[in-house]
Design an enzyme around this catalytic site. Structure first.
Site, PDB file in Angstrom:
ATOM      1  N   HIS A  86      -9.758 -12.066   2.450  1.00 13.63           N
ATOM      2  CA  HIS A  86      -8.342 -11.138   2.341  1.00 13.63           C
ATOM      3  C   HIS A  86      -7.231 -12.151   2.048  1.00 13.63           C
ATOM      4  O   HIS A  86      -7.369 -13.202   2.156  1.00 13.63           O
ATOM      5  CB  HIS A  86      -8.130 -10.260   3.440  1.00 13.63           C
ATOM      6  CG  HIS A  86      -9.009  -9.024   3.437  1.00 13.63           C
ATOM      7  ND1 HIS A  86     -10.310  -9.066   3.971  1.00 13.63           N
ATOM      8  CD2 HIS A  86      -8.577  -7.934   3.167  1.00 13.63           C
ATOM      9  CE1 HIS A  86     -10.482  -7.647   4.142  1.00 13.63           C
ATOM     10  NE2 HIS A  86      -9.865  -7.123   3.634  1.00 13.63           N
ATOM     11  N   HIS A  87      -6.306 -11.234   1.267  1.00 14.84           N
ATOM     12  CA  HIS A  87      -4.857 -12.158   1.254  1.00 14.84           C
ATOM     13  C   HIS A  87      -4.574 -12.787   2.677  1.00 14.84           C
ATOM     14  O   HIS A  87      -4.736 -12.238   3.716  1.00 14.84           O
ATOM     15  CB  HIS A  87      -3.907 -11.231   0.830  1.00 14.84           C
ATOM     16  CG  HIS A  87      -3.496 -10.096   1.531  1.00 14.84           C
ATOM     17  ND1 HIS A  87      -2.640 -10.086   2.490  1.00 14.84           N
ATOM     18  CD2 HIS A  87      -4.274  -8.733   1.589  1.00 14.84           C
ATOM     19  CE1 HIS A  87      -2.712  -8.871   3.336  1.00 14.84           C
ATOM     20  NE2 HIS A  87      -3.545  -8.090   2.471  1.00 14.84           N
TER      21      HIS A  87
ATOM     22  N   MET B 115       0.830  -1.227  -0.135  1.00 15.05           N
ATOM     23  CA  MET B 115       0.208  -0.080  -0.110  1.00 15.05           C
ATOM     24  C   MET B 115       0.918   1.233  -0.066  1.00 15.05           C
ATOM     25  O   MET B 115       0.600   2.233  -0.532  1.00 15.05           O
ATOM     26  CB  MET B 115      -1.110  -0.201   1.216  1.00 15.05           C
ATOM     27  CG  MET B 115      -2.310  -0.860   1.189  1.00 15.05           C
ATOM     28  SD  MET B 115      -3.283  -0.432   0.038  1.00 15.05           S
ATOM     29  CE  MET B 115      -4.037   1.031   1.239  1.00 15.05           C
TER      30      MET B 115
ATOM     31  N   LYS C 181      -2.768 -10.910   5.792  1.00 13.60           N
ATOM     32  CA  LYS C 181      -3.398  -9.850   6.507  1.00 13.60           C
ATOM     33  C   LYS C 181      -3.052 -10.269   8.013  1.00 13.60           C
ATOM     34  O   LYS C 181      -3.424 -11.607   8.585  1.00 13.60           O
ATOM     35  CB  LYS C 181      -4.835  -9.773   6.206  1.00 13.60           C
ATOM     36  CG  LYS C 181      -5.420  -8.685   6.940  1.00 13.60           C
ATOM     37  CD  LYS C 181      -7.055  -8.294   6.409  1.00 13.60           C
ATOM     38  CE  LYS C 181      -7.545  -7.213   6.977  1.00 13.60           C
ATOM     39  NZ  LYS C 181      -6.865  -5.961   6.897  1.00 13.60           N
TER      40      LYS C 181
END
Length: 265
Positions: free
Chosen positions: A154-155, A14, A158
């Site tokens: 989610h991946h 991110m 996480k």
């Protein structure tokens, strides 16, 4: 007006997108970055950041004191995000935080600090505008469908479960829906946790698998019908329009705002 920005966590997935956003936005300037490594070096010296000139600090307080950025973008971990948010406010820097894990007590304490300093702060569990709209639509639907479950996917890297988005969705639904126990009154789990975690009677299920980025569906049930509201982020660029909006908006706030939905018109 040029907004001078420090980014915490620039080497994360991110964080790299945030660096690209700042570089591509005419009225944004990358003033510094905060990283666990490379103190005293320049970001341009790090692989993948050729031509991106910004001093690297490992000490957030020193960064805020020396660089005096207008805004901090923090996309790190829950522990670091909380620490950076409080430090930023104490140094008069406006935090824009995409880290989850803030408790209601954290939000209350940081809101008081922001108001004491008379500066803005934005903490958002999700910066994807589509995800924020999903939460708003779910809140609307909960007035008419009181039986609901949330599935977030989610991946597998996480760290927190359930996601901040799932918790925020459940909180918004709980505001307009009476607390209730769903399912059969004599329901029994034959395998512990089979019905998921619960927030105010709302089951939340977390999936962690490679291949996912960030996805959530909110499933409502009624007599003879179901309603599913789903959002999918396939790429982390999906979060950057919300980050850009938050950076521009936080410059005009004098309190802390929790949730991107509060700044969407």
């Amino acid at each position: 007006m040029t907004i001078r920005i420090a980014i915490a966590g620039p080497r994360g997935r991110m964080g790299r997108e945030a660096v690209a956003l700042v570089q591509q936005t005419d009225h944004f300037e990358l003033a510094a970055v905060i990283d666990r490594r490379y103190d005293g070096q320049n970001l341009a010296e790090i692989d993948g950041f050729s031509g991106v000139n910004a001093p690297i600090y490992t000490d957030a307080a020193r960064c805020f004191a020396e660089v005096k950025p207008d805004v901090l973008i923090d996309l790190t971990t829950p522990e670091a995000g909380k620490r950076h948010t409080e430090l930023a406010l104490r140094y008069g820097v406006r935090p824009v935080v995409g880290t989850t894990g803030f408790t209601p007590e954290d939000i209350e304490r940081l809101t008081k600090l922001a108001e004491e300093k008379e500066i803005g702060a934005i903490i958002a569990p999700n910066f994807a505008v589509g995800a924020v709209l999903m939460m708003k639509f779910a809140r609307m639907a909960a007035k008419y469908f009181t039986d609901v479950e949330i599935i977030e996917l989610h991946h597998d890297q996480k760290l927190d479960a359930p996601s901040g988005t799932a918790l925020k969705t459940a909180q918004l639904i709980a505001e307009v829906r009476p607390s209730k126990k769903q399912g059969h009154p004599n329901e029994k789990e034959t395998l512990a946790g089979a019905r998921g975690a619960e927030y105010d009677g709302i089951p939340i299920h977390s999936v962690r698998l490679p291949g996912f980025v960030a996805h959530q569906e909110v499933i409502f049930g009624g007599n003879g019908q179901t309603l599913t509201i789903r959002h999918d982020s396939f790429d982390r660029r999906s979060f950057m329009s919300g980050v850009k909006l938050a950076v521009e908006t936080v410059m005009h706030l004098h309190t802390l705002v929790y949730g991107l939905e509060h700044i969407l018109e």
